[in-house]
Design an enzyme around this catalytic site. Structure first.
Site, mmCIF file in Angstrom:
data_model
loop_
_atom_site.group_PDB
_atom_site.id
_atom_site.type_symbol
_atom_site.label_atom_id
_atom_site.label_comp_id
_atom_site.label_asym_id
_atom_site.label_seq_id
_atom_site.Cartn_x
_atom_site.Cartn_y
_atom_site.Cartn_z
ATOM 1 N N GLY A 41 1.097 -1.341 0.283
ATOM 2 C CA GLY A 41 -0.041 -0.206 -0.124
ATOM 3 C C GLY A 41 0.861 1.510 0.381
ATOM 4 O O GLY A 41 0.954 1.343 -0.004
ATOM 5 N N LYS A 42 0.655 2.229 -0.684
ATOM 6 C CA LYS A 42 1.738 3.936 -1.106
ATOM 7 C C LYS A 42 1.450 3.770 -0.072
ATOM 8 O O LYS A 42 2.898 4.176 0.601
ATOM 9 C CB LYS A 42 0.381 4.420 -2.377
ATOM 10 C CG LYS A 42 0.955 3.796 -3.619
ATOM 11 C CD LYS A 42 0.428 5.231 -4.639
ATOM 12 C CE LYS A 42 1.208 4.556 -6.014
ATOM 13 N NZ LYS A 42 2.216 4.189 -6.329
ATOM 14 N N ALA A 44 1.148 2.845 4.000
ATOM 15 C CA ALA A 44 2.756 2.037 3.942
ATOM 16 C C ALA A 44 3.672 1.626 4.110
ATOM 17 O O ALA A 44 4.766 1.639 4.743
ATOM 18 C CB ALA A 44 1.788 0.468 4.568
ATOM 19 N N GLU A 141 -4.435 5.854 -3.506
ATOM 20 C CA GLU A 141 -5.562 5.279 -2.467
ATOM 21 C C GLU A 141 -5.587 5.641 -1.506
ATOM 22 O O GLU A 141 -6.896 4.310 -1.646
ATOM 23 C CB GLU A 141 -4.444 4.485 -2.557
ATOM 24 C CG GLU A 141 -3.847 3.858 -4.125
ATOM 25 C CD GLU A 141 -2.388 3.065 -4.258
ATOM 26 O OE1 GLU A 141 -2.293 2.122 -4.370
ATOM 27 O OE2 GLU A 141 -2.114 2.687 -2.245
ATOM 28 N N ASN A 184 4.927 10.619 -12.313
ATOM 29 C CA ASN A 184 5.217 10.434 -13.475
ATOM 30 C C ASN A 184 4.638 10.849 -14.473
ATOM 31 O O ASN A 184 3.569 12.126 -14.372
ATOM 32 C CB ASN A 184 4.974 8.866 -13.920
ATOM 33 C CG ASN A 184 3.940 8.094 -13.575
ATOM 34 O OD1 ASN A 184 2.853 9.257 -13.784
ATOM 35 N ND2 ASN A 184 3.937 6.796 -12.647
ATOM 36 N N GLY A 220 11.891 7.419 -14.817
ATOM 37 C CA GLY A 220 12.476 5.888 -14.911
ATOM 38 C C GLY A 220 13.511 5.585 -14.819
ATOM 39 O O GLY A 220 14.291 6.715 -14.076
ATOM 40 N N ASP A 250 7.240 4.897 -4.013
ATOM 41 C CA ASP A 250 7.646 5.067 -2.636
ATOM 42 C C ASP A 250 8.622 5.526 -2.602
ATOM 43 O O ASP A 250 8.699 6.382 -1.609
ATOM 44 C CB ASP A 250 5.662 4.077 -1.774
ATOM 45 C CG ASP A 250 4.987 3.489 -2.924
ATOM 46 O OD1 ASP A 250 4.624 4.782 -3.129
ATOM 47 O OD2 ASP A 250 4.857 2.579 -3.174
ATOM 48 N N GLY A 285 9.587 -7.332 -4.190
ATOM 49 C CA GLY A 285 9.075 -7.166 -2.696
ATOM 50 C C GLY A 285 9.282 -5.445 -2.771
ATOM 51 O O GLY A 285 9.814 -4.767 -3.603
#
Length: 299
Positions: A41-42, A44, A141, A184, A220, A250, A285
């Site tokens: 989650g962004k 967290a 979110e 972005n 990027g 994040d 991850g």
């Protein structure tokens, strides 16, 4: 004196990750690896990334009273985040379904769950957390009206950082508070309300015209562009072998927000954040991949 360097207001999800040889086309089934569950989650993610770097961090979010919620609370505590603002109940914990291809690129579908129940009244009830935080960071979110309430609750002198992901048009009062707005290319187009022509400098100028105090456009492998009303600065990327890009944005946002609160200029904070994001993509991850300050210095 602030109790927290950074308060993150945002989402908390369980990331359900499958590695695939290629992402499926419409109507196609593709076999993948065993399912792995990660805390994500962004919101967290940003909180854990900042805490790993040494920031005094708190999280305002909502999770379900379920196994995924307990996983997220455990990961926040383990990273050193103060989870006092994490509310429990109201809906199942949000879930992100993530496929990762061999190049490290990912595709994500999010079921918001409890994140959609993080309401403006929750922000008002957490006024003590906002008043105790030097910088407040948010994403999209969670409901937009909740982000609007965050902006309205900010004290004079508190810096607000927004990554509008997933993107949607933003009200003028939110745009005016952003310092910076971090986007972005795709997010920049949505926020600007249509096509963006020309160079990233042109995109940044178009976004600045909408009202934010500063803009950071992530590019990027090409690095990033930092834009204020006075200058535009290109930030070089750090070349690494990418394993998994999940959560890299994040990590970038969290690092930048923390460094701004510590007194760095926006270009210097973005350059540091680029190194943090680069370190994060070298491991699989999201939260598990976030580096410590010592690991960033070794790049």
């Amino acid at each position: 004196m602030y109790d927290y360097d950074l308060l993150v207001v945002g989402s908390a999800n369980a990331d359900l990750v499958i590695r695939v040889e290629r992402r499926p086309a419409a109507g196609e089934t593709v076999l993948g690896s065993d399912l792995v569950v990660h805390p994500g989650g962004k919101g967290a993610n940003q909180a854990v990334a900042a805490a790993r770097l040494g920031a005094r961090t708190a999280l305002l979010a909502r999770v379900g009273d379920d196994g995924h919620g307990r996983l997220l609370l455990q990961s926040q505590r383990a990273a050193g985040v103060d989870p006092a603002g994490v509310l429990v109940g109201g809906a199942p914990t949000g879930v992100a379904l993530i496929t990762v291809d061999p190049s490290g690129d990912n595709s994500i579908v999010v079921s918001p769950g409890a994140n959609a129940r993080l309401a403006p009244e929750d922000v008002r009830a957490a006024s003590g957390l906002l008043q105790a935080s030097r910088v407040v960071s948010a994403q999209l979110e969670i409901p937009l009206e909740t982000v609007v309430e965050v902006v309205r609750s900010l004290l004079s002198g508190t810096r607000f950082v927004l990554n509008p992901s997933p993107p949607r048009p933003l009200p003028a009062e939110v745009l005016a508070a952003c310092d910076p707005l971090i986007v972005n290319e795709h997010e920049a187009r949505v926020i600007a309300g249509g096509e963006l022509d020309g160079s990233p400098e042109d995109w940044a100028a178009a976004l600045l015209a909408l009202g934010p105090r500063s803009v950071v456009v992530t590019l990027g492998a090409e690095g990033a562009l930092v834009a204020t009303g006075e200058a535009m600065t290109r930030i070089k990327s750090v070349k690494v072998d990418a394993v998994d890009t999940t959560g890299a944005g994040d990590a970038f946002t969290a690092a930048l927000a923390w460094r701004l609160g510590a007194g760095s200029s926006l270009p210097d904070a973005a350059a540091y954040a680029a190194r943090v994001g680069a370190a994060a993509v070298t491991r699989p991850g999201a939260q598990e991949s976030f580096p410590t300050a010592e690991e960033v210095e070794s790049l």
